[in-house]
Design an enzyme around this catalytic site. Structure first.
Site, PDB file in Angstrom:
ATOM      1  N   HIS A   1       0.823  -1.213   0.000  1.00 28.36           N
ATOM      2  CA  HIS A   1       0.000   0.000   0.000  1.00 28.36           C
ATOM      3  C   HIS A   1       0.851   1.254   0.000  1.00 28.36           C
ATOM      4  O   HIS A   1       0.431   2.303  -0.477  1.00 28.36           O
ATOM      5  CB  HIS A   1      -1.020  -0.053   1.125  1.00 28.36           C
ATOM      6  CG  HIS A   1      -2.106  -1.011   0.783  1.00 28.36           C
ATOM      7  ND1 HIS A   1      -2.035  -2.338   1.101  1.00 28.36           N
ATOM      8  CD2 HIS A   1      -3.213  -0.844   0.040  1.00 28.36           C
ATOM      9  CE1 HIS A   1      -3.080  -2.947   0.588  1.00 28.36           C
ATOM     10  NE2 HIS A   1      -3.819  -2.069  -0.056  1.00 28.36           N
TER      11      HIS A   1
ATOM     12  N   ARG B   1     -10.897   3.277  -0.995  1.00 27.52           N
ATOM     13  CA  ARG B   1     -10.370   2.437   0.097  1.00 27.52           C
ATOM     14  C   ARG B   1     -10.687   3.110   1.432  1.00 27.52           C
ATOM     15  O   ARG B   1      -9.886   3.884   1.954  1.00 27.52           O
ATOM     16  CB  ARG B   1      -8.857   2.278  -0.032  1.00 27.52           C
ATOM     17  CG  ARG B   1      -8.403   1.408  -1.196  1.00 27.52           C
ATOM     18  CD  ARG B   1      -6.895   1.219  -1.146  1.00 27.52           C
ATOM     19  NE  ARG B   1      -6.438   0.149  -1.998  1.00 27.52           N
ATOM     20  CZ  ARG B   1      -5.907   0.309  -3.225  1.00 27.52           C
ATOM     21  NH1 ARG B   1      -5.763   1.506  -3.727  1.00 27.52           N
ATOM     22  NH2 ARG B   1      -5.504  -0.742  -3.917  1.00 27.52           N
TER      23      ARG B   1
ATOM     24  N   ARG C   1     -15.825   0.983  -1.114  1.00 28.39           N
ATOM     25  CA  ARG C   1     -15.521  -0.356  -0.605  1.00 28.39           C
ATOM     26  C   ARG C   1     -15.551  -0.317   0.910  1.00 28.39           C
ATOM     27  O   ARG C   1     -14.945   0.574   1.519  1.00 28.39           O
ATOM     28  CB  ARG C   1     -14.142  -0.810  -1.077  1.00 28.39           C
ATOM     29  CG  ARG C   1     -13.809  -2.203  -0.547  1.00 28.39           C
ATOM     30  CD  ARG C   1     -12.502  -2.705  -1.060  1.00 28.39           C
ATOM     31  NE  ARG C   1     -11.380  -2.056  -0.406  1.00 28.39           N
ATOM     32  CZ  ARG C   1     -10.105  -2.338  -0.691  1.00 28.39           C
ATOM     33  NH1 ARG C   1      -9.827  -3.217  -1.626  1.00 28.39           N
ATOM     34  NH2 ARG C   1      -9.123  -1.723  -0.062  1.00 28.39           N
TER      35      ARG C   1
ATOM     36  N   GLU D   1     -10.800 -11.230  -5.237  1.00 29.15           N
ATOM     37  CA  GLU D   1      -9.374 -11.120  -4.918  1.00 29.15           C
ATOM     38  C   GLU D   1      -8.851 -12.336  -4.153  1.00 29.15           C
ATOM     39  O   GLU D   1      -7.670 -12.424  -3.849  1.00 29.15           O
ATOM     40  CB  GLU D   1      -9.081  -9.828  -4.149  1.00 29.15           C
ATOM     41  CG  GLU D   1      -9.938  -9.582  -2.933  1.00 29.15           C
ATOM     42  CD  GLU D   1      -9.683  -8.209  -2.297  1.00 29.15           C
ATOM     43  OE1 GLU D   1      -8.689  -7.556  -2.625  1.00 29.15           O
ATOM     44  OE2 GLU D   1     -10.500  -7.819  -1.437  1.00 29.15           O
TER      45      GLU D   1
ATOM     46  N   ASN E   1      -4.158  -7.226  -6.903  1.00 27.09           N
ATOM     47  CA  ASN E   1      -3.040  -7.177  -5.941  1.00 27.09           C
ATOM     48  C   ASN E   1      -3.085  -8.387  -5.021  1.00 27.09           C
ATOM     49  O   ASN E   1      -2.090  -9.061  -4.784  1.00 27.09           O
ATOM     50  CB  ASN E   1      -3.108  -5.913  -5.080  1.00 27.09           C
ATOM     51  CG  ASN E   1      -3.151  -4.665  -5.916  1.00 27.09           C
ATOM     52  OD1 ASN E   1      -2.761  -4.692  -7.077  1.00 27.09           O
ATOM     53  ND2 ASN E   1      -3.640  -3.584  -5.351  1.00 27.09           N
ATOM     54  N   ASP E   2      -4.280  -8.625  -4.494  1.00 27.77           N
ATOM     55  CA  ASP E   2      -4.424  -9.774  -3.609  1.00 27.77           C
ATOM     56  C   ASP E   2      -4.592 -11.069  -4.399  1.00 27.77           C
ATOM     57  O   ASP E   2      -4.064 -12.099  -4.005  1.00 27.77           O
ATOM     58  CB  ASP E   2      -5.617  -9.567  -2.665  1.00 27.77           C
ATOM     59  CG  ASP E   2      -5.232  -8.640  -1.520  1.00 27.77           C
ATOM     60  OD1 ASP E   2      -4.158  -8.860  -0.945  1.00 27.77           O
ATOM     61  OD2 ASP E   2      -5.996  -7.704  -1.227  1.00 27.77           O
TER      62      ASP E   2
ATOM     63  N   ARG F   1       2.594  -9.954  -1.179  1.00 27.64           N
ATOM     64  CA  ARG F   1       2.713  -8.779  -2.051  1.00 27.64           C
ATOM     65  C   ARG F   1       3.666  -7.723  -1.515  1.00 27.64           C
ATOM     66  O   ARG F   1       4.050  -6.815  -2.233  1.00 27.64           O
ATOM     67  CB  ARG F   1       1.327  -8.168  -2.310  1.00 27.64           C
ATOM     68  CG  ARG F   1       0.657  -7.602  -1.097  1.00 27.64           C
ATOM     69  CD  ARG F   1      -0.820  -7.340  -1.345  1.00 27.64           C
ATOM     70  NE  ARG F   1      -1.098  -5.937  -1.604  1.00 27.64           N
ATOM     71  CZ  ARG F   1      -2.320  -5.423  -1.685  1.00 27.64           C
ATOM     72  NH1 ARG F   1      -3.386  -6.199  -1.548  1.00 27.64           N
ATOM     73  NH2 ARG F   1      -2.503  -4.159  -1.924  1.00 27.64           N
TER      74      ARG F   1
ATOM     75  N   CYS G   1      -9.554  -3.357 -10.319  1.00 21.17           N
ATOM     76  CA  CYS G   1      -9.101  -2.183  -9.563  1.00 21.17           C
ATOM     77  C   CYS G   1      -7.749  -2.428  -8.909  1.00 21.17           C
ATOM     78  O   CYS G   1      -7.264  -1.590  -8.163  1.00 21.17           O
ATOM     79  CB  CYS G   1     -10.140  -1.762  -8.533  1.00 21.17           C
ATOM     80  SG  CYS G   1     -10.485  -3.025  -7.315  1.00 21.17           S
TER      81      CYS G   1
HETATM   82  C1  PEP Z   1      -6.492  -5.524  -4.661  1.00 16.31           C
HETATM   83  O1  PEP Z   1      -6.281  -6.397  -3.820  1.00 16.31           O
HETATM   84  O2  PEP Z   1      -6.148  -5.618  -5.847  1.00 16.31           O
HETATM   85  C2  PEP Z   1      -7.146  -4.266  -4.266  1.00 16.31           C
HETATM   86  C3  PEP Z   1      -7.478  -3.366  -5.161  1.00 16.31           C
HETATM   87  O3  PEP Z   1      -7.341  -4.059  -2.934  1.00 16.31           O
HETATM   88  P1  PEP Z   1      -6.185  -3.580  -1.952  1.00 16.31           P
HETATM   89  O4  PEP Z   1      -4.979  -3.252  -2.774  1.00 16.31           O
HETATM   90  O5  PEP Z   1      -6.708  -2.407  -1.219  1.00 16.31           O
HETATM   91  O6  PEP Z   1      -5.988  -4.780  -1.094  1.00 16.31           O
HETATM   92 MG    MG Z   2      -7.217  -6.280  -1.940  1.00 17.65          MG
END
Ligand code: PEP
Ligand code: MG
Length: 588
Positions: free
Chosen positions: A199, A306, A342, A441, A464-465, A475, A512
């Protein structure tokens, strides 16, 4: 690799995490006890500075001896032995001499010279396999912190402080550090830890701050105030750049600005492929302060808000009224476009909603996202009610994170229904047709997307997840960054499966995760059939221009081939071949 005391150009490599170039002196934050201010001293002040250090040591020793005495009175000899060891530590000549030498050779203020020497010492101790010795590091940190508190501040010294514009070099930065960073002063940052999808890196891209993570240097070896160039495109941190290097980077900066201005001219234009397929390009936001940035980007809505970043100012989610006020601002600003809120996704590498009594052995597999919300229904309902209330003001959708199965959706929707009943009774207006979607995710959700699609209004793939859970590579861990591949055949098959399930059920799919903003992959994602890409505000113009340059039919044919390809690199190359053909000037 480091050249102590010399002015030789030195380059450290890291992972590029946020594009851009920053040219400024470095400011260093290591780990452990807190970093003191740093400044350069005059040669004529050298002895006085060394004296200040010796004085701080003396004062600390006196305090420790006093403490020892008090403890002896209370509990006998055994306990006070700890302080004896601490006093001995302060008398260790190797440490004392090294600090004196550092002040003399680096012309750094005494606090910082001491801090740097202690950090080196601590790093060496942390590497010792003996658990007893490793545990002693916290003792040493305590004593060192005490010494730092005992420095008498020399008010006469004029010094350069990090109030000036600088490149921040840190062992690690938490998302909260990055979110609260002074963006006018921090022109770029590099961290030893971290990875592209942490993040911290996501925020850097959102703010447009050039950044590097996973730097191949021991941060503590980098001397503060050294002139530097941070190249967020290639992931290089160059110290003491030569005049030619500076010239090269100044030119590169100008060239990039030109591309920027050209993109600016297209801002807000329709994002349709050459063969007429329209895609929505929306933005991800973390903080309401980012709204002006989003508006300037030409984004057609917020694809991911977020909300866990509301926790930045405390450990508790703000109450319903406060949330409704914040969401209302976002909805009003973004009208007539949609804002997808979200619900809280605390945990993992993000802000915790509340400190757990026992630290989690695997935070990413634990107390996170919808799991926390469902376990705290009162808090969850406040958030749902706040979102429902602002749905009367503009286009709003609700989205749940970390869904792994049907029951989480049903339970969450049941709470939405209850909130709707309550608001009806209270005669508070809201949109009774509020779209409700889920993040895809967790691999289980992607695999079972056909079972989940009938329950919701849209899917948003959180790559991402999804990537980290699919290939089992954290990650935020630079040691496994190489395994974390967005184009892994398993990942693109899961994306395809999700989109197919959505299409069969008449709902739309967006992406996203950070993959959505990587224009090397736009041809692939377009070809796989996504309908919305939600990206960092800085990436919006670029992704929009990429879409306008591509043909959907050609991308779909390429994606078909990619789905049969056995290797990540092969999939990436297929997508890149179209990107290179249609918008080489946009690629970094
Ligand atoms: C993701 O996991 O791709 C996502 C957009 O959520 P975050 O990055 O906030 O976990
Ligand atoms: Mg995520």
């Amino acid at each position: 690799m480091h050249n102590v005391g010399s002015e030789l150009e030195t380059t450290y490599e890291g992972i590029p995490a946020s594009p851009g170039i920053a040219i400024a002196p470095v400011h260093v934050i290591a780990r452990g006890f807190s970093s003191p201010e740093i400044y350069e001293i005059l040669e004529s002040d050298l002895e006085a500075e060394q004296q200040r250090f010796l004085q701080a040591l003396e004062v600390t020793k006196r305090q420790l001896i006093e403490l020892q005495g008090k403890l002896e009175d209370l509990s006998g000899d055994n306990e006070s032995g700890i302080f004896e060891a601490h006093v001995m530590m302060l008398e260790d000549r190797s440490v004392v001499d090294r600090v004196l030498l550092a002040i003399a050779t680096r012309l750094q203020n005494a606090e910082y010279a001491f801090y740097a020497v202690m950090q080196n010492f601590l790093e060496a101790m942390r590497r010792i396999p003996d658990p007893y010795l490793r545990e002693r590091t916290s003792d040493i940190e305590d004593v060192a912190q005490r010494v730092l508190r005992n420095f008498i501040v020399d008010d006469d010294v004029r010094h350069q402080t990090p109030q000036d514009r600088h490149v921040l070099v840190a062992y690690d930065l938490a998302p909260s550090d990055t979110a609260s960073m002074n963006r006018r002063h921090v022109l770029g940052f590099a961290t030893e830890q971290g990875s592209v999808n942490s993040h911290t890196a996501i925020l850097a891209r959102a703010f447009g701050i050039p950044a590097i993570v996973g730097l191949d240097a021991a941060v503590i070896d980098i001397i503060a105030l050294t002139p530097s160039i941070l190249d967020g495109y290639s992931g290089k941190l160059i110290l003491h750049p030569k005049p030619e290097t500076l010239e090269h980077y100044r030119k590169l900066s100008l060239a990039k600005e030109k591309v920027h201005s050209a993109l600016d001219a297209m801002r807000g234009a329709a994002t349709e492929t050459v063969d007429g397929r329209a895609l929505t390009i929306s933005a991800n936001i973390e903080l309401v302060d980012d709204l002006p940035l989003v508006k300037r980007s030409g984004a057609k809505g917020i694809g991911l808000y977020r909300t866990e970043f509301l926790l930045l100012n405390g450990k508790e989610m703000p109450d319903e009224n406060h949330q409704a006020e914040v969401y209302a601002r976002v909805v009003r600003e973004m009208a007539p476009h949609t804002v997808i809120v979200r619900t809280l996704d605390a945990g993992g590498d993000k802000l915790p909603v509340e400190p757990l009594t026992d630290p989690e052995p695997n935070p990413f597999l634990g107390w996170r996202g919808i799991r926390v919300s469902l376990a705290r229904p009162a808090m969850f309902k406040e958030q749902i009610r706040a979102v429902l209330r602002v749905s009367a003001l503009g286009k709003v959708a609700l989205m749940f994170p970390m869904i792994s199965g049907l029951s989480e959706i049903r339970k969450s929707k049941e709470l939405v229904r209850r909130c709707m009943d309550e608001l009806d009774k209270e005669q508070i207006p809201f949109n009774h047709e509020l779209p409700v979607g889920i993040m895809i995710e967790v691999p289980a959700a992607a695999i079972c997307a056909d079972l989940l699609a009938p329950e919701v209004d849209f899917f948003s793939i959180g790559t991402n997840d999804l990537i980290q859970y699919t290939v089992a590579a954290d990650r935020v861990n630079p040691h496994v960054a190489d395994l974390y591949r967005p184009t892994h055949p398993a990942v693109i098959r899961l994306i395809k499966r999700t989109i197919d399930a959505a299409t069969n059920n008449g709902i739309w799919t967006g992406i996203c995760g950070e993959m959505a903003g990587d224009i090397r992959l736009t041809p692939l994602l377009l070809g796989l059939g996504v309908e919305e890409l939600s990206v960092g505000p800085q990436q919006v113009p670029r992704v929009g221009q990429a879409i306008r340059s591509l043909s959907h039919a050609a991308c779909a044919a390429m994606a078909d081939e990619a789905l049969r390809h056995p290797r990540s690199q092969g999939v990436l190359d297929l997508s890149l071949s179209l990107a290179n053909k249609h918008y080489p000037e946009l690629l970094d």
